[in-house]
Structure formats: structure tokens, C-alpha cells
Design an enzyme around this catalytic site. Sequence first.
Site: not given
Length: 260
Positions: A67, A136, A138, A143
Site C-alpha cells: 500500500d 481493526n 485490516h 478496512e
Amino acid sequence: MKILIFETAAQAAERAAHQIIDKVQARPDCVLGLATGGTMPPVYRHMAQAKAQGAVSYALVTTFNLDEYVGLAPDHPCSYHHFMAQELFDATDFSPTRTHLPYGNTADPAAEATRYDALIQSQGPIDLQLLGIGANGHIGFNEPTSSFGSRTRIKTLTKATRLANQRFFQDGEAPPNYAITVGIETILESREVVLLATGIAKARSVADMVEGPLSAICPASALQLHPATTIILDQDAASLLKLKEYYFQVHPNGQEAPIV
Ligand code: F6R
């Protein structure tokens, strides 16, 4: 999933590095998928050390990072281009022509994401994909609610992720709202996956990934579908696993146990 639990974060990182180094020694022209974030520098230090000791060369390896932030140029100190140069590439013999990250500072980030996915498809499949995990759930910047069928694209970062990554930004600068991330389907096409998670902040998402339902609310749970995934943990990250004792029985201290 192979679940390896180590006493310390340092041992876990060393194990992850060794899996990568072993892969490169076995196949010097392999394709690696690489990650950034606070979990990875110890892994990259071991990789650089192995090169310095003459145990491995990365000169023929092709890499694809997961990313990059939309809007940050490669020379921005918080860009992932900069992170990779600093933490790994400049300390080793990776060839600049073979190391790839998406460009976040293009006029058309959506087109850049499509170009990047096509590049991975043309040079892949990725032999070994290194992953971290967000608190979370990811992976990459996929996400919660990311499709398991997603390809490389632009994702809006959650407030939680931007807050978690604020520590890498200084002088009142906030993390960008958007990133280009390799998709979950792209990740699942890798031949082998190694996910490293350390620290208590990852305990919940690790338990959801390994033992929770397959669900887009925990994108990392998609790895349950992958046939060759190794999850490398320290005690803290493993602390909420219901079957922790069983994983430890199968791989005592993260080692392969002889089947007798
Ligand atoms: C970054 C990436 C992310 C991180 C994750 C954990 O390239 O892929 O999924 O792995 O956000 O980050 P740290 O290691 O900082 O907790």
C-alpha cells in the site's frame, strides 16, 4: 492456518524473517509481497543482517508492497516508499528496478491502482506475502467491510487507522484520508502468506482472524480461505485465542514438532 506462538515479539519477528530468507535462498528470483508499519522493522533488520553476513542476496528478488498513501510523494518522510528505503532497501542489495510500490501522488490514483494490480498479475503470483494486521482486522489497508473479492484500489481509511498511524506523522500533519491498497483477492492469490502480529493491541483482531467467523468486518479472516498461511505471534497477540494451548501443543515454542 499454522499458528506459531513465541514468548517475545523479537523471537516472533526473527521467525518471520527466517521464513522470508529461506524462501530467497531456495529461490533467489522469487516474488515477495512486503508490508510496512511498526511491526516490520525488526523483520527487516534480520533480513539486512543476513545479507551483511553473506547468507543471502536479494539482487534478483522482485517485491510488491501492499500500500501507499494517496497524496504522498515517494520522498515524503511518511510515505511507504520512504519507509521501505529506510528500513530495508537501502540496507540491502534489492534492485530498484525490481522493487515496486503503488504511487500515491499521481493525478489519477484509481488508474494507478489498476496499473499496479496488473503489474502484480503479470509478474506474479507472489511467492510469499508478508502481512501485519490492524487492531481493526485490516490487512494491507483493506478496512472492515472490504470485499474478499477486492483487487488493488483506493480505500478510505477509518478514523481508528488514521489515529493508530498518527505516530508516524509529525508537526501536526495528519495521515491522509485515502490509500491505494492491494486487494484481498490479490493477497489470497499469493502462494504463501506469513502474517506477523505482536503486542496486546492486536489480541482481539488476531482472535477474530483465526477463530472468528469468515466476515468482511474482520478482513484478515479471509486468510482462513488460504491454504498456506503461517500466523506468527508473541504471547500478547495470542492472548485471546481460545485454542491457544492446542496451537502450542502442535508447535511448541513455535517449532515444528516431530510426528511420532
Ligand atoms: C501496512 C500494512 C498494514 C499494517 C497494519 C499494522 O503496509 O499492510 O496492514 O500491517 O496496519 O501496522 P503496525 O505494524 O504499525 O501495527
